[in-house]
Enzyme design. Structure first.
Site, PDB file in Angstrom:
ATOM      1  CE  LYS A 268      44.662  48.202  56.907  1.00  0.00           C
ATOM      2  NZ  LYS A 268      45.761  47.210  56.865  1.00  0.00           N
ATOM      3  CE  LYS A 280      52.610  47.941  53.493  1.00  0.00           C
ATOM      4  NZ  LYS A 280      52.772  46.592  54.062  1.00  0.00           N
ATOM      5  NE  ARG A 354      48.354  43.901  63.473  1.00  0.00           N
ATOM      6  CZ  ARG A 354      49.103  42.808  63.345  1.00  0.00           C
ATOM      7  NH1 ARG A 354      49.556  42.177  64.412  1.00  0.00           N
ATOM      8  NH2 ARG A 354      49.375  42.334  62.147  1.00  0.00           N
TER       9      ARG A 354
HETATM   10  N1  BES Z   1      48.004  46.309  54.550  1.00  0.00           N
HETATM   11  C1  BES Z   1      49.002  45.437  55.035  1.00  0.00           C
HETATM   12  C2  BES Z   1      48.694  43.973  54.742  1.00  0.00           C
HETATM   13  C3  BES Z   1      48.945  43.508  53.337  1.00  0.00           C
HETATM   14  C4  BES Z   1      50.222  43.356  52.861  1.00  0.00           C
HETATM   15  C5  BES Z   1      47.890  43.177  52.531  1.00  0.00           C
HETATM   16  C6  BES Z   1      50.437  42.894  51.584  1.00  0.00           C
HETATM   17  C7  BES Z   1      48.095  42.691  51.257  1.00  0.00           C
HETATM   18  C8  BES Z   1      49.367  42.560  50.777  1.00  0.00           C
HETATM   19  C9  BES Z   1      49.138  45.575  56.537  1.00  0.00           C
HETATM   20  O1  BES Z   1      48.943  46.843  57.037  1.00  0.00           O
HETATM   21  C10 BES Z   1      50.546  45.192  56.885  1.00  0.00           C
HETATM   22  O2  BES Z   1      51.428  45.883  56.488  1.00  0.00           O
HETATM   23  N2  BES Z   1      50.705  44.084  57.597  1.00  0.00           N
HETATM   24  C11 BES Z   1      51.978  43.600  57.946  1.00  0.00           C
HETATM   25  C12 BES Z   1      51.922  43.156  59.384  1.00  0.00           C
HETATM   26  C13 BES Z   1      53.257  42.805  59.953  1.00  0.00           C
HETATM   27  C14 BES Z   1      54.102  44.056  60.087  1.00  0.00           C
HETATM   28  C15 BES Z   1      53.048  42.151  61.299  1.00  0.00           C
HETATM   29  C16 BES Z   1      52.310  42.411  57.033  1.00  0.00           C
HETATM   30  O3  BES Z   1      51.432  41.610  56.766  1.00  0.00           O
HETATM   31  O4  BES Z   1      53.443  42.349  56.583  1.00  0.00           O
HETATM   32 ZN    ZN Z   2      47.733  48.070  55.964  1.00  0.00          ZN
HETATM   33 MN    MN Z   3      50.723  47.992  56.997  1.00  0.00          MN
END
Ligand code: BES
Ligand code: ZN
Ligand code: MN
Length: 499
Positions: A268, A280, A354
């Site tokens: 990724k 975010k 994803r």
């Molecule tokens: N890159 C993030 C995952 C992440 C978040 C890694 C914090 C490390 C620390 C990913 O793209 C993401 O935002 N995932 C979301 C998914 C959710 C919206 C289903 C998450 O984990 O909050």
């Molecule tokens: Zn991400």
């Molecule tokens: Mn994300």
């Protein structure tokens, strides 16, 4: 840093410092006994007086020890002799470097290689000494205007091996250790670079650089127009809100037999993840520059294997985008068609990893892979589940998962398996498309893998969620270079099995 191996007694080393293990409680190692003998009981006297117990973390730095040729002898406490495992061996080496850095010594002979570590041979000990030393010395100074100079920096480590018979094995271990360490540093550098520098285009240029450095590597970069032709609607939906053009990078390393199916790594490469329209929160958002650490680990493992000229076929695939919110960004509720033909309802634009991975995983079919391993900072849920010590592992083929678990044990760069049961799939149900891109709060790491599993039916596949291990937060904020160690070990094990 320069590393070599040598056999010979500690008192005969004409060098800045000789490093000698001492065990709890007050037990001398073989090399400590030798120094003790030539110095007429100096070490055992000190130990009797309570100067060093031999507990883990103890140190005692001695100067001009009688009848030795070295300037210094550094005694290092290793804890109970029987209890040294890979974690303690690592700590012992870190203690050594920390002490030596301010000692004035520049060339070191380490006898820590005589420590017995459970189930580990000399090759492992040398390799892991190098990794521990380089971990300590790594600094990200590329973007500081004033570089700090150390007055007498460490220059050289010589690892003691047992007799001439171990020299060849030792030298091989040095080559492996150095190749892995420099690839870990490369992955750290890429991770630490900020989003305004490390863009998809920058990652592509790094992959092209690998191509130029190694005769066996061939890099290819697909542009947005190429991806449109391939029908990568999921990947392209993520890049819509960004000014940075997306790239799909493939790095082929073909040093195995022609007909041998390759191991494919998919990393990724989100160079900054703002969340998109599902923005975010501001706190620690800077850390989302690390959202390309999967990609960095793919570049790292390719570089380590090429450096070691391993006889194997590998492909690295890096879908790279920036996830930003602007007028043309994807909206929650948008439905896109992936390269596989399956449609996806984007209920949260922050579940972007994803979306880019699914198209890259479909693209991977083209290489007729033996196995596919994707590496991604995919879910915050994985940080909650496993913390910073282990990556999450899921997949559709248990032998592959077991190989990765085992490579994790060997390298110390560990992963832990979570179930990918059919029962979880229903959380991805969408009323309007084939699937939604989120599965709700429960088991977030598993439902993310469930999503990917719908695109990996044609081959053996494993998924590493590295959200918890790829970087450190807080005072020591920075990329870790994980899981380059794990992946390189996996490839090394495969090479060994096939020969
Ligand atoms: N890159 C993030 C995952 C992440 C978040 C890694 C914090 C490390 C620390 C990913 O793209 C993401 O935002 N995932 C979301 C998914 C959710 C919206 C289903 C998450 O984990 O909050
Ligand atoms: Zn991400
Ligand atoms: Mn994300």
């Amino acid at each position: 840093m320069e590393y070599t191996v040598k056999s010979g007694n500690p008192e005969k080393q004409r060098i800045g410092c000789v490093v000698i293990p001492v065990y709890a409680s007050r037990k001398l190692s073989p090399s400590a006994k030798i120094i003790d003998k030539v110095s007429n009981g100096y070490i055992s006297n000190l130990v009797r007086r309570g100067e060093i117990e031999g507990d883990l973390g103890n140190i005692l730095l001695l100067h001009n020890v009688e009848n030795t040729l070295c300037d210094r002898v550094l005694l290092i406490g290793c804890g109970k002799e029987k209890d040294v495992d890979f974690n303690t061996f690592y700590k012992i080496n870190r203690t050594m470097v920390k002490t030596l850095k301010s000692s004035g010594a520049t060339e070191i002979a380490s006898y820590l290689t005589e420590i017995q570590v459970k189930n580990k041979n000399i090759n492992w000990k040398i390799q892991h000494s190098i990794l521990a030393i380089e971990e300590d010395l790594y600094k990200f100074n590329l973007l500081k205007s004033k570089k700090k100079e150390t007055r007498r920096p460490l220059r050289k480590f010589i690892f003691s091996v047992h007799g001439r018979g171990q020299l060849m094995e030792g030298e091989q271990a040095v080559r492996q250790g150095m190749a892995i360490a420099s690839s870990i540093s490369l992955a750290k550098d890429l991770g630490n670079l900020p989003g305004n520098i490390c863009t998809p285009e920058y990652l592509a240029s790094q992959a092209v650089k690998l191509d130029k450095q190694h005769g066996n590597i061939c890099t290819n970069v697909l542009e947005v127009a190429d991806m449109e032709k391939l029908g990568m609607g999921a990947l392209l939906s993520v890049t819509r809100g960004s000014r940075q053009p997306a790239k799909l990078i493939t790095i082929e390393y073909m040093a195995g037999e022609k007909k041998q199916a390759p191991i494919v790594f998919v990393g990724k490469g989100v160079t900054f993840d703002s969340g998109g329209i599902s923005l975010k929160p501001g706190e620690a958002m800077d850390e989302m520059k690390f959202d390309m650490c999967g990609a960095a680990s793919v570049i790292g493992v390719m570089s380590a294997c090429a450096e070691l000229q391993l006889p194997i076929n590998l492909v690295g695939i890096i879908p790279s985008v920036e996830n930003m919110p602007d007028g043309s960004a994807s909206r929650p509720g948008d439905i896109v068609t992936s390269m596989s033909g399956q449609t996806i309802e984007i209920l949260n634009t922050d579940a972007e990893g994803r979306l880019i991975l699914c198209d890259a995983l479909t693209y991977a079919e083209k290489f007729k892979p033996d196995v596919v391993i994707d590496i991604a900072t995919l879910t915050g849920a994985c940080v909650i589940a496993l913390g910073a010590h282990s990556a999450g592992l899921l997949g559709n083929h248990n032998p592959l998962a077991n190989d990765l678990l085992s490579a994790g044990q060997t390298s110390g760069d560990r992963c832990w398996q979570l179930p990918l049961w059919e029962d979880y799939q229903e959380q991805l149900k969408s009323n309007f498309a084939d699937m939604a891109n989120i599965g709700g709060k429960p088991a977030g790491t598993i439902t993310a893998a469930c999503f990917l599993s719908r695109f990996t039916k044609k081959y053996h596949w494993a998924h590493l969620d590295i959200a918890g291990v790829a970087w450190k937060s807080g005072k020591e904020k920075g990329a870790t270079g994980r899981p380059v160690g794990l992946l390189t070990q996996y490839v090394l094990d495969r090479v060994k099995d096939e020969n």
